[in-house]
Design an enzyme around this catalytic site. Structure first.
Site, PDB file in Angstrom:
ATOM      1  N   GLN A   1     -62.276 -48.566   1.097  1.00  0.00           N
ATOM      2  CA  GLN A   1     -63.622 -47.998   1.193  1.00  0.00           C
ATOM      3  C   GLN A   1     -63.795 -46.809   0.251  1.00  0.00           C
ATOM      4  O   GLN A   1     -64.933 -46.368   0.009  1.00  0.00           O
ATOM      5  CB  GLN A   1     -63.918 -47.569   2.629  1.00  0.00           C
ATOM      6  CG  GLN A   1     -64.010 -48.738   3.617  1.00  0.00           C
ATOM      7  CD  GLN A   1     -64.316 -48.294   5.014  1.00  0.00           C
ATOM      8  OE1 GLN A   1     -63.411 -47.904   5.754  1.00  0.00           O
ATOM      9  NE2 GLN A   1     -65.570 -48.317   5.381  1.00  0.00           N
TER      10      GLN A   1
ATOM     11  N   HIS B   1     -60.427 -54.323   6.685  1.00  0.00           N
ATOM     12  CA  HIS B   1     -60.801 -53.782   5.369  1.00  0.00           C
ATOM     13  C   HIS B   1     -59.653 -53.921   4.372  1.00  0.00           C
ATOM     14  O   HIS B   1     -59.890 -54.158   3.177  1.00  0.00           O
ATOM     15  CB  HIS B   1     -61.193 -52.297   5.471  1.00  0.00           C
ATOM     16  CG  HIS B   1     -62.620 -52.053   5.870  1.00  0.00           C
ATOM     17  ND1 HIS B   1     -63.687 -52.614   5.212  1.00  0.00           N
ATOM     18  CD2 HIS B   1     -63.146 -51.292   6.843  1.00  0.00           C
ATOM     19  CE1 HIS B   1     -64.816 -52.205   5.785  1.00  0.00           C
ATOM     20  NE2 HIS B   1     -64.518 -51.405   6.777  1.00  0.00           N
TER      21      HIS B   1
ATOM     22  N   HIS C   1     -60.772 -53.335  12.948  1.00  0.00           N
ATOM     23  CA  HIS C   1     -61.832 -53.206  11.931  1.00  0.00           C
ATOM     24  C   HIS C   1     -61.248 -52.657  10.628  1.00  0.00           C
ATOM     25  O   HIS C   1     -61.572 -53.142   9.540  1.00  0.00           O
ATOM     26  CB  HIS C   1     -62.937 -52.280  12.464  1.00  0.00           C
ATOM     27  CG  HIS C   1     -64.069 -52.020  11.529  1.00  0.00           C
ATOM     28  ND1 HIS C   1     -65.359 -52.434  11.760  1.00  0.00           N
ATOM     29  CD2 HIS C   1     -64.113 -51.358  10.341  1.00  0.00           C
ATOM     30  CE1 HIS C   1     -66.145 -52.049  10.757  1.00  0.00           C
ATOM     31  NE2 HIS C   1     -65.407 -51.396   9.892  1.00  0.00           N
ATOM     32  N   GLU C   2     -60.366 -51.659  10.759  1.00  0.00           N
ATOM     33  CA  GLU C   2     -59.802 -51.024   9.552  1.00  0.00           C
ATOM     34  C   GLU C   2     -58.781 -51.923   8.862  1.00  0.00           C
ATOM     35  O   GLU C   2     -58.770 -52.000   7.622  1.00  0.00           O
ATOM     36  CB  GLU C   2     -59.164 -49.673   9.911  1.00  0.00           C
ATOM     37  CG  GLU C   2     -60.113 -48.666  10.548  1.00  0.00           C
ATOM     38  CD  GLU C   2     -61.417 -48.511   9.806  1.00  0.00           C
ATOM     39  OE1 GLU C   2     -62.452 -48.305  10.467  1.00  0.00           O
ATOM     40  OE2 GLU C   2     -61.451 -48.633   8.559  1.00  0.00           O
TER      41      GLU C   2
ATOM     42  N   CYS D   1     -70.487 -50.064   9.961  1.00  0.00           N
ATOM     43  CA  CYS D   1     -69.492 -49.830   8.917  1.00  0.00           C
ATOM     44  C   CYS D   1     -70.030 -48.791   7.949  1.00  0.00           C
ATOM     45  O   CYS D   1     -71.203 -48.835   7.562  1.00  0.00           O
ATOM     46  CB  CYS D   1     -69.192 -51.139   8.176  1.00  0.00           C
ATOM     47  SG  CYS D   1     -67.915 -50.974   6.912  1.00  0.00           S
ATOM     48  N   LEU D   2     -69.182 -47.866   7.561  1.00  0.00           N
ATOM     49  CA  LEU D   2     -69.607 -46.807   6.632  1.00  0.00           C
ATOM     50  C   LEU D   2     -69.929 -47.382   5.252  1.00  0.00           C
ATOM     51  O   LEU D   2     -70.605 -46.743   4.452  1.00  0.00           O
ATOM     52  CB  LEU D   2     -68.511 -45.741   6.516  1.00  0.00           C
ATOM     53  CG  LEU D   2     -68.211 -44.965   7.796  1.00  0.00           C
ATOM     54  CD1 LEU D   2     -67.019 -44.046   7.592  1.00  0.00           C
ATOM     55  CD2 LEU D   2     -69.427 -44.196   8.280  1.00  0.00           C
TER      56      LEU D   2
ATOM     57  N   GLY E   1     -63.071 -44.561  11.912  1.00  0.00           N
ATOM     58  CA  GLY E   1     -61.999 -45.156  11.124  1.00  0.00           C
ATOM     59  C   GLY E   1     -62.384 -45.175   9.657  1.00  0.00           C
ATOM     60  O   GLY E   1     -63.572 -45.150   9.326  1.00  0.00           O
TER      61      GLY E   1
END
Ligand SMILES: O=C(O)C[C@@H](Cc1ccccc1)[C@H](O)SCc1ccccc1
Ligand code: NI
Length: 183
Positions: free
Chosen positions: A65, A157, A153-154, A110-111, A60
């Site tokens: 981000q 963000h 999760h997204e 997480c990226l 995702g």
């Protein structure tokens, strides 16, 4: 193409921002960005491309981000039955969810977080999401299992929430009440 250099890391203010709705119909620029976000996920999951461009695998990605104050996200993830859930969405909103909770027994990553943060992340087991697709058409998604975890999760963000905000500080691996592992 999007690479890891384009992904902002912890401490960047955009990761703690409630991002702005994207105008619908979407501009060509927003459509192109969203397409690139989905392509990044596909690239990151392709062994050869990921190695060539040093990409961390991702299922995702949310626009903040990339430092963008926009409510748009992409997910590209298979569920437990092997069905691919590949979505590029503008202005996603959880309109209903299960009372039952769900979580990944191995926790989340997480990226935008270059460290391990161990612990269970309590989420909803099932969610219904309304959004606009890449062409600006209204869509309604009913997700469960791993895809449901990823989209939560997204969407977090888009609201400046990080996965570790949900982890129980006293006992990170305490299974939440009325919840089941989805993996
Ligand atoms: O940083 C991101 O938003 C992408 C996360 C999404 C994620 C969602 C739910 C649970 C864990 C992570 C990345 O995909 S983290 C890397 C990753 C890749 C494959 C599987 C799990 C985690
Ligand atoms: Ni993340």
């Amino acid at each position: 193409m999007i690479t890891m250099d384009d992904i902002v890391r912890e401490g960047h203010p955009m990761l703690r921002t409630v991002t702005k709705e994207v105008p619908i119909p979407p501009t060509t620029e927003d459509q192109e960005t969203l397409k690139e976000m989905l392509q990044f996920l596909k690239n990151s999951q392709d062994e050869e491309t990921a190695e060539k461009y040093n990409l961390r695998p991702g299922v995702g990605l949310a626009a903040p981000q990339l430092g963008l104050d926009k409510r748009m996200l992409a997910i590209h993830v298979e569920d437990i039955k092997g069905k691919l859930h590949s979505y590029a969405l503008f202005n996603p909103k959880i309109v209903s969810h299960s009372v039952e909770g769900g979580y990944l027994s191995s926790g989340e990553g997480c990226l935008s977080v270059d460290r391990e943060v161990p612990g269970i992340v309590p989420r909803h087991a099932r969610v219904t999401v309304k959004a606009y697709d890449i062409d600006g058409n209204q869509v309604k998604l009913r997700l469960k299992g791993y895809p449901a975890i990823v989209i939560q999760h997204e969407i977090d963000h888009l609201n400046g929430v990080m996965f570790y905000d949900h982890i129980n500080e006293e006992n990170p691996f305490h299974p939440p009440e009325n919840a089941k592992p989805v993996d």
